[in-house]
Design an enzyme around this catalytic site. Structure first.
Site, PDB file in Angstrom:
ATOM      1  N   GLY A  15      10.695   1.767  -1.103  1.00  0.00           N
ATOM      2  CA  GLY A  15      10.410   1.476   0.306  1.00  0.00           C
ATOM      3  C   GLY A  15       9.213   0.554   0.409  1.00  0.00           C
ATOM      4  N   SER A  51       5.547  -1.089   1.309  1.00  0.00           N
ATOM      5  CA  SER A  51       4.173  -0.626   1.114  1.00  0.00           C
ATOM      6  C   SER A  51       3.749   0.153   2.355  1.00  0.00           C
ATOM      7  CB  SER A  51       3.265  -1.848   0.923  1.00  0.00           C
ATOM      8  OG  SER A  51       1.932  -1.435   0.778  1.00  0.00           O
ATOM      9  N   GLY A  52       3.160   1.314   2.151  1.00  0.00           N
ATOM     10  CA  GLY A  52       2.722   2.132   3.284  1.00  0.00           C
ATOM     11  C   GLY A  52       3.802   3.035   3.861  1.00  0.00           C
ATOM     12  N   SER A  53       4.999   3.003   3.254  1.00  0.00           N
ATOM     13  CA  SER A  53       6.096   3.829   3.790  1.00  0.00           C
ATOM     14  C   SER A  53       5.937   5.297   3.401  1.00  0.00           C
ATOM     15  CB  SER A  53       7.457   3.299   3.317  1.00  0.00           C
ATOM     16  OG  SER A  53       7.537   3.321   1.904  1.00  0.00           O
ATOM     17  N   GLY A  54       5.032   5.590   2.453  1.00  0.00           N
ATOM     18  CA  GLY A  54       4.767   6.990   2.096  1.00  0.00           C
ATOM     19  C   GLY A  54       5.242   7.399   0.716  1.00  0.00           C
ATOM     20  N   SER A 108       3.917   7.113  -2.396  1.00  0.00           N
ATOM     21  CA  SER A 108       2.917   7.822  -3.205  1.00  0.00           C
ATOM     22  C   SER A 108       2.552   9.162  -2.592  1.00  0.00           C
ATOM     23  CB  SER A 108       1.634   7.001  -3.312  1.00  0.00           C
ATOM     24  OG  SER A 108       1.885   5.819  -3.989  1.00  0.00           O
ATOM     25  N   SER A 126      10.081  -1.511  -5.451  1.00  0.00           N
ATOM     26  CA  SER A 126      11.391  -1.881  -6.033  1.00  0.00           C
ATOM     27  C   SER A 126      12.327  -2.460  -4.967  1.00  0.00           C
ATOM     28  CB  SER A 126      12.024  -0.700  -6.763  1.00  0.00           C
ATOM     29  OG  SER A 126      11.986   0.502  -6.024  1.00  0.00           O
TER      30      SER A 126
HETATM   31  P1  ADP Z   1       3.287   3.712  -0.358  1.00  0.00           P
HETATM   32  O1  ADP Z   1       3.097   4.483  -1.641  1.00  0.00           O
HETATM   33  O2  ADP Z   1       4.725   3.680   0.096  1.00  0.00           O
HETATM   34  O3  ADP Z   1       2.635   2.366  -0.349  1.00  0.00           O
HETATM   35  P2  ADP Z   1       1.303   5.483   0.677  1.00  0.00           P
HETATM   36  O4  ADP Z   1       1.773   6.877   0.405  1.00  0.00           O
HETATM   37  O5  ADP Z   1       0.284   4.882  -0.236  1.00  0.00           O
HETATM   38  O6  ADP Z   1       2.568   4.538   0.795  1.00  0.00           O
HETATM   39  O7  ADP Z   1       0.701   5.361   2.142  1.00  0.00           O
HETATM   40  C1  ADP Z   1       1.282   6.012   3.232  1.00  0.00           C
HETATM   41  C2  ADP Z   1       0.198   6.188   4.304  1.00  0.00           C
HETATM   42  O8  ADP Z   1       0.772   6.762   5.468  1.00  0.00           O
HETATM   43  C3  ADP Z   1      -0.915   7.121   3.845  1.00  0.00           C
HETATM   44  O9  ADP Z   1      -2.125   6.627   4.322  1.00  0.00           O
HETATM   45  C4  ADP Z   1      -0.537   8.440   4.523  1.00  0.00           C
HETATM   46  O10 ADP Z   1      -1.655   9.249   4.758  1.00  0.00           O
HETATM   47  C5  ADP Z   1       0.072   7.948   5.831  1.00  0.00           C
HETATM   48  N1  ADP Z   1       1.050   8.880   6.424  1.00  0.00           N
HETATM   49  C6  ADP Z   1       1.053   9.289   7.695  1.00  0.00           C
HETATM   50  N2  ADP Z   1       2.069  10.139   7.945  1.00  0.00           N
HETATM   51  C7  ADP Z   1       2.734  10.285   6.790  1.00  0.00           C
HETATM   52  C8  ADP Z   1       3.873  11.029   6.393  1.00  0.00           C
HETATM   53  N3  ADP Z   1       4.557  11.800   7.235  1.00  0.00           N
HETATM   54  N4  ADP Z   1       4.295  10.910   5.113  1.00  0.00           N
HETATM   55  C9  ADP Z   1       3.642  10.102   4.234  1.00  0.00           C
HETATM   56  N5  ADP Z   1       2.557   9.386   4.550  1.00  0.00           N
HETATM   57  C10 ADP Z   1       2.087   9.460   5.807  1.00  0.00           C
END
Ligand code: ADP
Length: 204
Positions: free
Chosen positions: A37, A39-42, A44, A111
């Protein structure tokens, strides 16, 4: 097993202890939970929460995370299309080795290309590749911008940024879809746990 290689005179060596024996010892079936997904989709965040739950349930896991892998094994790679392909190829092979060790592997990488994810799926046995699409909309990811990367990409400071000036090809039939704009961390992790139980990858 047909292993293609640039080198000659090498062949696959079958050792005595099998993948199934290693996994059975850990009371689990090996698999690759592939988070894909924007970047920032959650990816990690959910992979981390899920790994914690699996650990507490007594399972043996390993979490491979995009930035971490780029610090070491893949530090020679950038973000051009060809480097992204090689990045995923190496991670796929590494995930396969960890699955062969009997582990539940959590791989969290943007990916963006369907063909790369297909390549990893094809590396392992049927049912071992679990594609988890983080379908969180771009607008939400950009608003979160946890690493400030969208801002930089919009200002032209980062090139080839997925969702801005590099394509993201959404999965067509992922095993699991999670939209973290609508589902909190706990609920998302529990959705994956329920799937793993339903597939007998872990037991109640
Ligand atoms: P990715 O790994 O896809 O780049 P991250 O996990 O690093 O994404 O970042 C997701 C961001 O969104 C984090 O700052 C997290 O705290 C925030 N967030 C808010 N709500 C959620 C949720 N329901 N699930 C996952 N992350 C969330």
């Amino acid at each position: 097993m047909d292993q293609q290689s640039e080198a000659t005179n090498i062949k696959w060596h079958h050792h005595h202890i099998t993948k199934n024996e290693r996994a059975t010892q850990k009371r689990q079936r090996p698999c690759i939970l592939w988070f894909t997904g924007l970047s920032g989709s959650g990816k990690s965040t959910i992979a981390g929460a899920l790994e914690q739950k699996l650990f507490e349930l007594g399972h043996h896991t390993y979490l491979l995370d995009g930035d971490n892998v780029r610090h070491g094994l893949n530090k020679d790679l950038g973000f051009s299309d060809s480097d992204r392909v090689e990045n995923i190829r190496r991670i796929g092979e590494m995930s396969k080795l960890f699955a062969d060790a009997g582990l539940i592997v959590l791989s969290a990488f943007i990916s963006p290309f369907r063909s790369d994810r297909r390549m990893v799926r094809d590396l392992v046995e049927d049912g071992e590749f679990v594609e988890i699409h983080m379908s969180t909309p771009l607008s939400v990811c950009e608003q979160r911008d946890p690493k400030g990367l969208y801002k930089k990409a919009r200002q032209g400071e980062i090139k080839n940024f997925t969702g801005i000036d590099s394509v993201y090809e959404a999965p067509e039939s992922p095993e699991i879809t999670l939209n973290t704009a609508e589902c909190d961390v706990e609920a998302c992790a529990n959705t994956v746990i329920a799937y793993l139980k339903q597939q007998n990858i872990i037991r109640d």
